[in-house]
Structures are given as C-alpha cells and as structure tokens.
Design a protein around this motif. Structure first.
Motif, mmCIF file in Angstrom:
data_model
loop_
_atom_site.group_PDB
_atom_site.id
_atom_site.type_symbol
_atom_site.label_atom_id
_atom_site.label_comp_id
_atom_site.label_asym_id
_atom_site.label_seq_id
_atom_site.Cartn_x
_atom_site.Cartn_y
_atom_site.Cartn_z
ATOM 1 N N HIS A 1 23.593 65.131 51.132
ATOM 2 C CA HIS A 1 22.596 64.365 50.394
ATOM 3 C C HIS A 1 23.125 63.957 49.022
ATOM 4 O O HIS A 1 24.203 64.378 48.605
ATOM 5 C CB HIS A 1 21.334 65.216 50.193
ATOM 6 C CG HIS A 1 21.541 66.374 49.266
ATOM 7 N ND1 HIS A 1 22.266 67.494 49.619
ATOM 8 C CD2 HIS A 1 21.144 66.588 47.975
ATOM 9 C CE1 HIS A 1 22.294 68.344 48.619
ATOM 10 N NE2 HIS A 1 21.637 67.819 47.599
ATOM 11 N N ARG A 2 22.356 63.132 48.335
ATOM 12 C CA ARG A 2 22.561 62.844 46.913
ATOM 13 C C ARG A 2 21.273 63.221 46.197
ATOM 14 O O ARG A 2 20.190 63.232 46.808
ATOM 15 C CB ARG A 2 22.945 61.389 46.664
ATOM 16 C CG ARG A 2 21.972 60.363 47.199
ATOM 17 C CD ARG A 2 22.245 58.954 46.620
ATOM 18 N NE ARG A 2 23.605 58.517 46.734
ATOM 19 C CZ ARG A 2 24.088 57.749 47.714
ATOM 20 N NH1 ARG A 2 23.274 57.354 48.703
ATOM 21 N NH2 ARG A 2 25.348 57.374 47.742
ATOM 22 N N ASP A 3 21.363 63.514 44.906
ATOM 23 C CA ASP A 3 20.193 64.021 44.185
ATOM 24 C C ASP A 3 19.217 62.924 43.770
ATOM 25 O O ASP A 3 18.016 63.184 43.660
ATOM 26 C CB ASP A 3 20.640 64.812 42.952
ATOM 27 C CG ASP A 3 21.307 66.120 43.338
ATOM 28 O OD1 ASP A 3 21.016 66.631 44.437
ATOM 29 O OD2 ASP A 3 22.120 66.624 42.549
ATOM 30 N N ILE A 4 19.704 61.709 43.519
ATOM 31 C CA ILE A 4 18.808 60.603 43.163
ATOM 32 C C ILE A 4 19.276 59.337 43.881
ATOM 33 O O ILE A 4 20.456 59.208 44.226
ATOM 34 C CB ILE A 4 18.755 60.352 41.638
ATOM 35 C CG1 ILE A 4 20.121 59.901 41.108
ATOM 36 C CG2 ILE A 4 18.289 61.594 40.888
ATOM 37 C CD1 ILE A 4 20.080 59.411 39.679
ATOM 38 N N LYS A 5 18.343 58.400 44.072
ATOM 39 C CA LYS A 5 18.665 57.158 44.773
ATOM 40 C C LYS A 5 18.838 55.976 43.817
ATOM 41 O O LYS A 5 19.016 54.854 44.271
ATOM 42 C CB LYS A 5 17.551 56.824 45.772
ATOM 43 C CG LYS A 5 17.423 57.816 46.910
ATOM 44 C CD LYS A 5 16.489 57.319 47.997
ATOM 45 C CE LYS A 5 15.041 57.311 47.538
ATOM 46 N NZ LYS A 5 14.116 56.944 48.641
ATOM 47 N N ARG A 6 18.791 56.191 42.528
ATOM 48 C CA ARG A 6 18.882 55.084 41.571
ATOM 49 C C ARG A 6 20.262 54.426 41.625
ATOM 50 O O ARG A 6 21.269 55.083 41.861
ATOM 51 C CB ARG A 6 18.583 55.587 40.164
ATOM 52 C CG ARG A 6 17.205 56.222 40.091
ATOM 53 C CD ARG A 6 16.719 56.416 38.696
ATOM 54 N NE ARG A 6 15.382 57.023 38.703
ATOM 55 C CZ ARG A 6 14.591 57.058 37.652
ATOM 56 N NH1 ARG A 6 14.975 56.529 36.505
ATOM 57 N NH2 ARG A 6 13.392 57.628 37.743
ATOM 58 N N LYS A 7 20.270 53.112 41.375
ATOM 59 C CA LYS A 7 21.519 52.362 41.497
ATOM 60 C C LYS A 7 22.382 52.449 40.247
ATOM 61 O O LYS A 7 23.600 52.386 40.332
ATOM 62 C CB LYS A 7 21.208 50.886 41.810
ATOM 63 C CG LYS A 7 20.579 50.662 43.174
ATOM 64 C CD LYS A 7 20.354 49.185 43.438
ATOM 65 C CE LYS A 7 19.759 48.954 44.826
ATOM 66 N NZ LYS A 7 19.522 47.516 45.078
#
Length: 270
Positions: free
Chosen positions: A138-144
């Motif tokens: 996973h990644r911790d945030i989806k912000r670009k």
C-alpha cells in the motif's frame, strides 16, 4: 617658370555608420534553470534512513504498546495492528515534540528545510506468535503532489533480521507516481499490478543499523513478516511540509483498543 601649385589634399572619408543595435535577448522560459523550485520538491520520492539519539529512543521505549495474545480464542494472528498513540499512556506530547525536532534537524541534510507539521501519531504492532505474514502492499496517502512524509521509529530486537526475523518494512523507491489514485494493491488486480511494481527498486530498510526511516508518503511499501517471539512495535506519524494542505485525522474505528494491549518497557532491545 615655377611649377604649378599642388592641389589641396582630399578630405578624409567619413567614418562608417555604427552597427545596428542587437535585438533584445529573449526572456528565459519557465522551464529553464531560472525557475524557482518548490520547497516540496525535496520530498518528492524521498527515502532516508538514520538514527535518532539514544536518549530519545530510551525515553520512547519505556512505554510501548504490545498487542496481547489472549489464548486459543483471542490469539492475534494478523500481520499488523494499529493503535492511536495515547499521550497519557504511551509517548507523551512533550516527547513527541522532541522527536519531531530531532527528525526535522536530520531532514535538513536531505533538503527538507521548511517547517513541518506533525500529525497522526500511531503505533504499528506485530504479534509475537510467529504465525504472521507480510502486511498489505500500500501507500499511506493518495495525493498527487509531494510534500507529505511518513516517519517510522522501530523498537524491538532489530538485530535479528534473519530467522527468527524482525518484521521490518520493504519500500519501492520512485513508486510515488505508480498506480495513481490507489492506496492499496489488492483484489483481482493484485498479481498484475504487483508484477509491474517489480520494475522499481524494492529495498528492505536497514533496521540493523538504523532506528528511523522517513519516506515520501506516496511510496508503495509493505510490512514484512515478524517471526520472533519478542514484541515488535513502530511509532509512526506524518510530517506535512509548510504550505501543504494538512492531512485529516485517521479514522480509528478498526484500530486495536487499549484493553487489547499491554504497556511494556522495550529498552532491553536498544
């Protein structure tokens, strides 16, 4: 009879006309090196390992949560459990501030010179029954946009990364823009996406020599299997660079509860 007088000398030729003025130099485009870089650029794809001071680690290690096993019916068999850091029970607010200050000083050596905001202090725990697997990819945030960092401090017997193994973390470098819009790899697309992920450099954090890992929160990573019969705990939090939108508080509905954990002293493993 005398010779006739010589004619007067001719006047000198006029000087040549001055050259036409040079055309003005074109203004540099924004893509040239004169473009100002954003303070968040240094956080883009960042991955660093370093050591926090022995004193800070000892103070934090005195009160660590450890997930409780509970017998045949209550055994915790998952790969990881998360519990919110209760500043009255575990790491105090003052100690968190000291940790934040020291991490910020270390990050200046890696180009993070702006102020940062600390948030979402939590503990990630591995049970000690030896029946766990790797955590979710996973990644911790989806912000670009860059500007958000994940900080992990590790406690437990980090020197034993073989067998029995300490459950560390694997991070895929430069994966911050891979598979955008997703915070986890699971379901029907798991094998296909995980295969493509292999083009990135997947590194296992060197926890035998370093106690702190900081990385761009958009990098894909996963917790590794913890097979020791001694506790493993990691204090984690976000750092948001100055000028970026603050991250919301995590929803802890599915987190472990304080009554499921013991509070233990892990200084013996430092």
């Amino acid at each position: 009879m005398p010779p006739p007088p010589l004619p007067p000398p001719l006047p000198p030729p006029p000087p040549p006309p001055p050259p036409p003025p040079s055309p003005p130099s074109p203004l540099p485009s924004p893509s040239h090196s004169t473009r100002q870089s954003s303070p968040s650029d240094a956080a883009d794809g960042l991955y660093v390992e370093f050591n926090l001071s022995d004193d800070l680690m000892r103070q934090t290690a005195t009160k660590c949560p450890a997930i409780r096993s509970g017998g045949r019916e209550g055994d915790k068999r998952g790969s990881r459990y998360v519990i919110t850091n209760d500043t009255t029970r575990y790491t105090s607010h003052r100690l968190l501030q000291d940790i934040h200050k020291e991490v910020a000083e270390q990050l200046k050596q890696h180009g993070i010179t702006v102020r940062t905001h600390m948030s979402n202090a939590e503990w990630v725990l591995a049970p000690t029954n030896g029946r766990t697997s790797n955590g979710p990819t996973h990644r911790d945030i989806k912000r670009k946009q860059p500007g958000y960092l994940t900080v992990l401090l590790f406690f437990g017997d980090r020197k034993l990364q073989g067998s029995p193994g300490y459950g560390g973390v694997k991070i895929w470098k430069n994966s911050q823009n891979f598979y955008p819009g997703h915070d986890s790899i699971r379901g029907a697309e798991f094998r296909h996406v995980k295969r493509k992920l292999q083009k990135f450099d997947g590194v296992i954090a060197n926890l035998e020599n370093f106690n702190c890992v900081v990385f761009d929160s958009r990098l894909i990573h996963e917790s590794l299997r913890h097979t020791q019969h001694t506790p493993r705990a990691s204090l984690t939090f976000f750092l948001t660079l100055e000028g970026m939108t603050p991250l919301p508080q995590a929803c802890d509905d599915h987190y472990a509860k304080p009554e499921e954990c013991d509070t233990i002293d892990m200084q013996q493993y430092l």
